[in-house]
Scaffold this motif. Structure first.
Motif, PDB file in Angstrom:
ATOM      1  N   ARG A   9      -3.117  13.990  13.809  1.00 22.04           N
ATOM      2  CA  ARG A   9      -3.072  14.087  12.820  1.00 22.04           C
ATOM      3  C   ARG A   9      -4.543  13.309  12.166  1.00 22.04           C
ATOM      4  O   ARG A   9      -5.407  13.111  13.338  1.00 22.04           O
ATOM      5  N   ARG A  10      -4.771  13.497  10.823  1.00 23.99           N
ATOM      6  CA  ARG A  10      -6.140  12.577  10.558  1.00 23.99           C
ATOM      7  C   ARG A  10      -5.822  11.148   9.636  1.00 23.99           C
ATOM      8  O   ARG A  10      -4.670  11.247   9.131  1.00 23.99           O
ATOM      9  N   SER A  11      -6.201  10.471  10.175  1.00 22.86           N
ATOM     10  CA  SER A  11      -5.998   8.871   9.938  1.00 22.86           C
ATOM     11  C   SER A  11      -6.843   8.160   9.105  1.00 22.86           C
ATOM     12  O   SER A  11      -8.478   8.449   9.449  1.00 22.86           O
ATOM     13  N   ALA A  98       2.742   2.621   4.718  1.00 18.95           N
ATOM     14  CA  ALA A  98       1.861   2.112   5.913  1.00 18.95           C
ATOM     15  C   ALA A  98       2.578   0.411   6.094  1.00 18.95           C
ATOM     16  O   ALA A  98       2.152  -0.036   6.456  1.00 18.95           O
ATOM     17  N   ARG A  99       2.127  -0.580   4.295  1.00 18.11           N
ATOM     18  CA  ARG A  99       2.348  -1.979   4.524  1.00 18.11           C
ATOM     19  C   ARG A  99       3.734  -1.773   4.987  1.00 18.11           C
ATOM     20  O   ARG A  99       3.479  -2.585   6.269  1.00 18.11           O
ATOM     21  N   VAL A 106      -2.985   4.816   7.478  1.00 22.02           N
ATOM     22  CA  VAL A 106      -2.860   6.248   6.686  1.00 22.02           C
ATOM     23  C   VAL A 106      -2.762   7.059   7.508  1.00 22.02           C
ATOM     24  O   VAL A 106      -4.030   7.567   8.045  1.00 22.02           O
ATOM     25  N   TYR A 107      -2.535   8.461   7.437  1.00 23.46           N
ATOM     26  CA  TYR A 107      -2.478   9.574   8.050  1.00 23.46           C
ATOM     27  C   TYR A 107      -2.185  10.359   7.574  1.00 23.46           C
ATOM     28  O   TYR A 107      -1.239  11.113   6.349  1.00 23.46           O
TER      29      TYR A 107
END
Length: 252
Positions: A9-11, A98-99, A106-107
């Motif tokens: 995954r990209r974050s 995300a919070r 985040v990703y």
């Protein structure tokens, strides 16, 4: 903005802060006794990890028991390809999740299931497990009744529902069913990217107190071939209480 990576995954770290074509009669999506269930994919055409999750969402979008939505984020636009469907608004929706879900970052790709959990969405099993978890916790659903005549306004109705003194957000998402994009630069250079149920507009319709209510959305806001989804969830991107969709006939 600091960037981090994790396997598959990209974050990016968090900041501090069926209206079928040509059909003239009214169609509607009636409340179901169970579901449907919301799956939201946060994706980017600039991320080379995303196409498998995009394809997975495409498969989920064909299921009548799933409201599948793709939100294209803008934080990868700088790496060589500007996603034509990305917006700051969709990025902020992901950051809000995300919070709420207490993520460190985040990703992409990220699938959020029913506002209660998330995974990359690249594989079927984790998403099915999250759906099973959502179904197990739902004793009753506030499923909106959606109806629209061709080109006319969208009608949203909710029966009375016990919210226990809380309020819920009623959110409308308008989406394109399918796009094929030749990517000319960036990580996916030379690829044809297929995207499904790409959200082009999202708005908070109202804050709902659980009493029987109805709302009307002007038809001019909705394209003749676009899908419509209504999400009912605890305020500030909490768990889903109900959802439904209304969309044109589609094959593919």
């Amino acid at each position: 903005m600091s960037i981090a990576s994790s396997p598959g995954r990209r974050s990016v770290l968090i900041g501090a802060a069926a209206v079928a074509a040509g059909l003239s009669r009214e169609v509607s999506a009636r409340p179901a006794t169970e579901g449907p269930w919301a799956v939201e994919l946060f994706t980017s055409q600039g991320c080379n990890s995303c196409p498998p999750a995009d394809a997975h969402l495409g498969r989920l979008s064909k299921r009548p028991d799933i409201v599948a939505l793709a939100f294209h984020v803008d934080y990868w636009d700088y790496i060589g390809w500007r996603d034509p469907f990305a917006s700051r608004e969709t990025t902020e929706r992901q950051r809000a999740y995300a919070r709420t879900l207490k993520q460190r970052y985040v990703y992409t790709p990220e699938m959020v299931v029913e506002g209660i959990g998330h995974d990359t969405g690249r594989d079927r099993a984790p998403i099915e497990a999250l759906l099973a978890r959502a179904q197990a916790r739902a004793t009753r659903r506030a499923t909106p009744d959606l109806s629209r005549s061709l080109g006319g306004p969208l009608s949203i109705k909710l029966d009375a529902f016990p919210l226990g003194g809380r309020v819920a957000d009623v959110t409308l998402a308008i989406y394109d069913r399918r796009h094929t994009t030749p990517v000319k630069s960036g990580e996916n250079q030379g690829r044809m990217i297929e995207n499904f149920n790409t959200v082009r507009h999202i708005e908070l319709v109202d804050r709902w107190d659980g009493t029987a209510r109805s709302w009307t959305i002007p038809g001019a806001r909705i394209g003749p071939t676009q899908g419509m989804a209504v999400l009912v969830q605890e305020t500030d991107h909490g768990p889903m209480i109900g959802c439904n969709k209304l969309e044109p006939a589609y094959s593919g």
